[in-house]
Motif scaffolding. Structure first.
Motif, PDB file in Angstrom:
ATOM      1  N   LYS A 263     -14.189  11.100  50.130  1.00 38.97           N
ATOM      2  CA  LYS A 263     -13.778  11.955  49.016  1.00 38.97           C
ATOM      3  C   LYS A 263     -14.971  12.436  48.203  1.00 38.97           C
ATOM      4  O   LYS A 263     -15.053  13.613  47.837  1.00 38.97           O
ATOM      5  CB  LYS A 263     -12.769  11.219  48.132  1.00 38.97           C
ATOM      6  CG  LYS A 263     -11.392  11.086  48.759  1.00 38.97           C
ATOM      7  CD  LYS A 263     -10.376  10.522  47.774  1.00 38.97           C
ATOM      8  CE  LYS A 263      -8.975  10.525  48.362  1.00 38.97           C
ATOM      9  NZ  LYS A 263      -7.969  10.011  47.402  1.00 38.97           N
ATOM     10  N   LYS A 267     -16.395  16.409  47.749  1.00 43.82           N
ATOM     11  CA  LYS A 267     -16.698  16.994  46.439  1.00 43.82           C
ATOM     12  C   LYS A 267     -18.152  17.449  46.380  1.00 43.82           C
ATOM     13  O   LYS A 267     -18.458  18.517  45.837  1.00 43.82           O
ATOM     14  CB  LYS A 267     -16.394  15.991  45.339  1.00 43.82           C
ATOM     15  CG  LYS A 267     -14.912  15.745  45.114  1.00 43.82           C
ATOM     16  CD  LYS A 267     -14.661  14.791  43.953  1.00 43.82           C
ATOM     17  CE  LYS A 267     -13.158  14.605  43.731  1.00 43.82           C
ATOM     18  NZ  LYS A 267     -12.884  13.704  42.573  1.00 43.82           N
ATOM     19  N   PHE A 270     -18.553  20.874  48.044  1.00 43.36           N
ATOM     20  CA  PHE A 270     -18.107  21.983  47.195  1.00 43.36           C
ATOM     21  C   PHE A 270     -19.105  22.237  46.065  1.00 43.36           C
ATOM     22  O   PHE A 270     -19.353  23.383  45.692  1.00 43.36           O
ATOM     23  CB  PHE A 270     -16.731  21.678  46.612  1.00 43.36           C
ATOM     24  CG  PHE A 270     -15.602  21.804  47.589  1.00 43.36           C
ATOM     25  CD1 PHE A 270     -15.482  22.920  48.397  1.00 43.36           C
ATOM     26  CD2 PHE A 270     -14.647  20.804  47.703  1.00 43.36           C
ATOM     27  CE1 PHE A 270     -14.437  23.052  49.305  1.00 43.36           C
ATOM     28  CE2 PHE A 270     -13.592  20.920  48.602  1.00 43.36           C
ATOM     29  CZ  PHE A 270     -13.486  22.044  49.410  1.00 43.36           C
ATOM     30  N   PRO A 275     -17.721  26.899  47.616  1.00 44.04           N
ATOM     31  CA  PRO A 275     -16.339  26.561  47.264  1.00 44.04           C
ATOM     32  C   PRO A 275     -15.375  26.725  48.435  1.00 44.04           C
ATOM     33  O   PRO A 275     -14.172  26.552  48.279  1.00 44.04           O
ATOM     34  CB  PRO A 275     -16.027  27.565  46.147  1.00 44.04           C
ATOM     35  CG  PRO A 275     -16.872  28.751  46.468  1.00 44.04           C
ATOM     36  CD  PRO A 275     -18.142  28.196  47.058  1.00 44.04           C
ATOM     37  N   MET A 301      -6.525  15.531  51.256  1.00 43.13           N
ATOM     38  CA  MET A 301      -7.105  15.739  49.937  1.00 43.13           C
ATOM     39  C   MET A 301      -6.408  16.822  49.131  1.00 43.13           C
ATOM     40  O   MET A 301      -6.855  17.198  48.048  1.00 43.13           O
ATOM     41  CB  MET A 301      -8.604  16.056  50.073  1.00 43.13           C
ATOM     42  CG  MET A 301      -9.401  14.908  50.675  1.00 43.13           C
ATOM     43  SD  MET A 301     -11.183  15.117  50.551  1.00 43.13           S
ATOM     44  CE  MET A 301     -11.440  15.017  48.774  1.00 43.13           C
ATOM     45  N   LEU A 303      -6.143  20.038  49.400  1.00 41.25           N
ATOM     46  CA  LEU A 303      -6.955  21.210  49.111  1.00 41.25           C
ATOM     47  C   LEU A 303      -6.132  22.480  49.286  1.00 41.25           C
ATOM     48  O   LEU A 303      -5.083  22.480  49.931  1.00 41.25           O
ATOM     49  CB  LEU A 303      -8.166  21.246  50.053  1.00 41.25           C
ATOM     50  CG  LEU A 303      -9.099  20.036  49.985  1.00 41.25           C
ATOM     51  CD1 LEU A 303     -10.134  20.095  51.102  1.00 41.25           C
ATOM     52  CD2 LEU A 303      -9.803  19.967  48.625  1.00 41.25           C
ATOM     53  N   TYR A 314     -10.722  25.820  53.452  1.00 38.34           N
ATOM     54  CA  TYR A 314     -10.170  24.992  52.388  1.00 38.34           C
ATOM     55  C   TYR A 314     -11.035  25.147  51.137  1.00 38.34           C
ATOM     56  O   TYR A 314     -12.250  25.306  51.224  1.00 38.34           O
ATOM     57  CB  TYR A 314     -10.134  23.526  52.817  1.00 38.34           C
ATOM     58  CG  TYR A 314      -9.361  23.287  54.095  1.00 38.34           C
ATOM     59  CD1 TYR A 314      -8.047  22.846  54.059  1.00 38.34           C
ATOM     60  CD2 TYR A 314      -9.955  23.510  55.347  1.00 38.34           C
ATOM     61  CE1 TYR A 314      -7.330  22.628  55.243  1.00 38.34           C
ATOM     62  CE2 TYR A 314      -9.242  23.301  56.523  1.00 38.34           C
ATOM     63  CZ  TYR A 314      -7.939  22.858  56.461  1.00 38.34           C
ATOM     64  OH  TYR A 314      -7.235  22.661  57.616  1.00 38.34           O
ATOM     65  N   SER A 315     -10.378  25.092  50.000  1.00 35.95           N
ATOM     66  CA  SER A 315     -11.097  25.211  48.729  1.00 35.95           C
ATOM     67  C   SER A 315     -10.498  24.239  47.713  1.00 35.95           C
ATOM     68  O   SER A 315      -9.340  23.818  47.854  1.00 35.95           O
ATOM     69  CB  SER A 315     -11.041  26.651  48.205  1.00 35.95           C
ATOM     70  OG  SER A 315      -9.706  27.085  48.100  1.00 35.95           O
ATOM     71  N   PRO A 316     -11.256  23.872  46.679  1.00 38.26           N
ATOM     72  CA  PRO A 316     -10.767  22.887  45.708  1.00 38.26           C
ATOM     73  C   PRO A 316      -9.719  23.483  44.775  1.00 38.26           C
ATOM     74  O   PRO A 316      -9.890  24.600  44.274  1.00 38.26           O
ATOM     75  CB  PRO A 316     -12.026  22.483  44.938  1.00 38.26           C
ATOM     76  CG  PRO A 316     -12.945  23.658  45.093  1.00 38.26           C
ATOM     77  CD  PRO A 316     -12.655  24.249  46.431  1.00 38.26           C
ATOM     78  N   LYS A 318      -7.385  23.570  41.172  1.00 35.91           N
ATOM     79  CA  LYS A 318      -7.733  23.428  39.770  1.00 35.91           C
ATOM     80  C   LYS A 318      -7.771  21.958  39.390  1.00 35.91           C
ATOM     81  O   LYS A 318      -6.955  21.156  39.856  1.00 35.91           O
ATOM     82  CB  LYS A 318      -6.709  24.178  38.897  1.00 35.91           C
ATOM     83  CG  LYS A 318      -7.040  24.191  37.427  1.00 35.91           C
ATOM     84  CD  LYS A 318      -5.981  24.972  36.654  1.00 35.91           C
ATOM     85  CE  LYS A 318      -6.311  24.999  35.165  1.00 35.91           C
ATOM     86  NZ  LYS A 318      -5.264  25.728  34.381  1.00 35.91           N
ATOM     87  N   PHE A 320      -9.775  19.758  40.339  1.00 33.11           N
ATOM     88  CA  PHE A 320     -10.157  18.911  41.463  1.00 33.11           C
ATOM     89  C   PHE A 320     -11.277  17.940  41.093  1.00 33.11           C
ATOM     90  O   PHE A 320     -11.352  16.825  41.618  1.00 33.11           O
ATOM     91  CB  PHE A 320     -10.608  19.802  42.627  1.00 33.11           C
ATOM     92  CG  PHE A 320     -10.995  19.050  43.878  1.00 33.11           C
ATOM     93  CD1 PHE A 320     -10.045  18.387  44.649  1.00 33.11           C
ATOM     94  CD2 PHE A 320     -12.318  19.028  44.305  1.00 33.11           C
ATOM     95  CE1 PHE A 320     -10.408  17.716  45.809  1.00 33.11           C
ATOM     96  CE2 PHE A 320     -12.677  18.359  45.447  1.00 33.11           C
ATOM     97  CZ  PHE A 320     -11.732  17.707  46.211  1.00 33.11           C
ATOM     98  N   PHE A 321     -12.168  18.375  40.183  1.00 28.79           N
ATOM     99  CA  PHE A 321     -13.332  17.550  39.841  1.00 28.79           C
ATOM    100  C   PHE A 321     -13.120  16.723  38.577  1.00 28.79           C
ATOM    101  O   PHE A 321     -14.030  16.032  38.127  1.00 28.79           O
ATOM    102  CB  PHE A 321     -14.566  18.449  39.657  1.00 28.79           C
ATOM    103  CG  PHE A 321     -14.920  19.220  40.899  1.00 28.79           C
ATOM    104  CD1 PHE A 321     -15.613  18.623  41.928  1.00 28.79           C
ATOM    105  CD2 PHE A 321     -14.537  20.545  41.042  1.00 28.79           C
ATOM    106  CE1 PHE A 321     -15.932  19.323  43.082  1.00 28.79           C
ATOM    107  CE2 PHE A 321     -14.855  21.261  42.187  1.00 28.79           C
ATOM    108  CZ  PHE A 321     -15.552  20.650  43.209  1.00 28.79           C
TER     109      PHE A 321
END
Length: 322
Positions: A263, A267, A270, A275, A301, A303, A314-316, A318, A320-321
Motif C-alpha cells: 500500500k 502511494k 502516485f 497520478p 485498493m 482505486l 488506475y488513479s487515486p 479523493k 486517498f492520501f
C-alpha cells in the motif's frame, strides 16, 4: 464549528516518499531531508493553532483549517480562516526557532539561529495579501464583505520575538499560538455590528468548501532524482527486499511478513511519478511478475478505474492520501 479539518500537506508526503527511497549515502538526501523538516515544522505550527482554538470552543465561529482557493491564474492559501457574524479572521502560522524580528518597513522577517541569520518574507504582508485575495473572492461571488482581521502566530514557545522599533502593527498582529483564542475574543468586543447573517455564514461556508482545491503534486516540479529505490519496503527492518509469496510479502532480509506492505509503495508511485498507474507500471515498480497478482493488488485498493480492460489504468480517489 470546524467546517474543514486540516490534513497532512501533500508536500510532506512527497518528501517522505523521496527520502524513504533515496539511498542513505545519496548526495541529495540532506537536501530533501531539510525540505521535509521545514514542511513538518510548518505543519506542526498550524496544528498548534488548531489545538489552542480547540481549548476554547465557540459555537459562533466557523473554522477552516487550511483553504486553497483559485485566484486569477493560480491559487491563494490560508492556513486558518475563522468566520463569524461580525468579522473574518485570517491566521498565518509560523514555526521558527531562535530569535526573530519583523521589520514592516523593509517587509522582511529576520531569523537568528545557531549563529546564522536568514531573511524571510514579512508574514504580516503575506496575511495582508491573503486578505486582499479573499475580499476579491467574496465580492466576486456576490457575498457580504465583513471586516477581515489578520494575525501571525509563532508556535515555538522558545522563540524570542523582538520588536525593537516598537511597531504597533507588529505588536498587534504577531502573537504566540497560545494567545490566538484571546485575540479572537478581543475581536468580538471590537466588531459589534452583525455583517453576516446565519444564512450568509452558511452560504459562505458552502461556497468555500465547494471552491477549495487541494494541491495536486506535479512530480517534475520537485526535481525528484531518477535513481530512487523501487520495490516494496519492509515495515519491520525498512529494507526494500520484499517478495510477493502466496498472497503476502516476505522480507528476504529479516524473514518477517506483511500482507499490505504494497500500500505504501502504491502511494509512493502516485506521489513520485504519476497520478495514473497501469498494470505493467505496478509490476515494474513492485518487482512482481504476475499480471493477475498486480490486478488483484490494484482492485484491492479501491482505486478509480479508467479505460477498457486492455488499456485500463488506475488513479487515486479523493482523500486517498489522508
Amino acid at each position: 464549528m470546524i467546517a474543514k479539518y486540516r490534513t497532512i500537506p501533500m508536500e510532506i508526503l512527497i518528501y517522505e516518499a523521496i527520502t524513504r527511497r533515496l539511498p542513505d549515502h545519496h548526495p541529495r538526501k540532506p537536501e530533501f531531508l531539510s525540505k521535509l523538516n521545514r514542511w513538518k515544522a510548518g505543519y506542526k505550527g498550524e496544528k498548534e493553532v488548531d489545538y489552542f482554538l480547540s481549548l476554547f470552543p465557540d459555537d459562533d465561529l466557523t473554522i477552516f483549517q487550511y483553504l486553497r482557493l483559485p485566484h486569477q491564474n493560480g491559487h491563494f492559501q490560508i492556513d486558518t480562516l475563522i468566520i463569524s457574524n461580525w468579522f473574518i479572521a485570517i491566521i498565518e502560522s509560523k514555526n521558527l526557532a531562535g530569535t526573530i524580528e519583523v521589520d514592516p518597513e523593509l517587509d522582511q522577517l529576520l531569523q537568528n539561529f545557531d549563529g546564522s541569520e536568514k531573511a524571510y518574507s514579512n508574514p504580516i504582508l503575506q496575511a495582508e495579501i491573503q486578505r486582499s485575495h479573499l475580499a476579491k473572492w467574496l465580492l466576486k461571488h456576490q457575498l457580504p464583505l465583513p471586516p477581515i482581521e489578520i494575525f501571525v502566530t509563532i508556535s515555538n514557545p522558545q522563540t524570542i520575538i523582538k520588536n525593537p522599533a516598537h511597531h504597533k502593527e507588529v505588536a498587534h498582529r504577531i502573537c504566540r499560538a497560545a494567545r490566538i483564542p484571546f485575540r479572537i475574543s478581543t475581536l468580538k468586543l471590537k466588531h459589534t455590528t452583525e455583517k453576516l447573517t446565519k444564512k450568509d455564514v452558511k452560504k459562505v461556508t458552502r461556497l468555500l468548501l465547494k471552491h477549495h482545491e487541494p494541491f495536486i503534486p506535479d512530480p517534475p516540479s520537485f526535481h525528484i532524482p531518477l535513481d530512487l529505490i523501487t520495490g516494496v519496503q519492509c515495515p519491520h527492518c525498512q529494507t526494500f527486499r520484499m517478495e510477493r509469496i502466496h498472497g503476502t510479502w516476505l522480507c528476504q532480509k529479516c524473514g518477517k511478513t506483511a500482507r499490505e506492505a504494497h500500500k505504501t509503495a502504491v502511494k509512493d508511485y502516485f506521489l513520485l511519478y504519476s497520478p495514473i498507474l497501469s498494470n505493467i507500471h505496478l509490476r515494474n515498480f513492485l518487482h512482481i511478475n504476475s499480471e493477475d497478482t498486480a490486478t488483484r493488488i490494484l482492485h484491492s485498493m479501491n482505486l478509480l478505474i479508467n479505460g477498457t480492460t486492455k488499456n485500463r489504468t488506475y488513479s487515486p480517489p479523493k482523500d486517498f492520501f489522508s
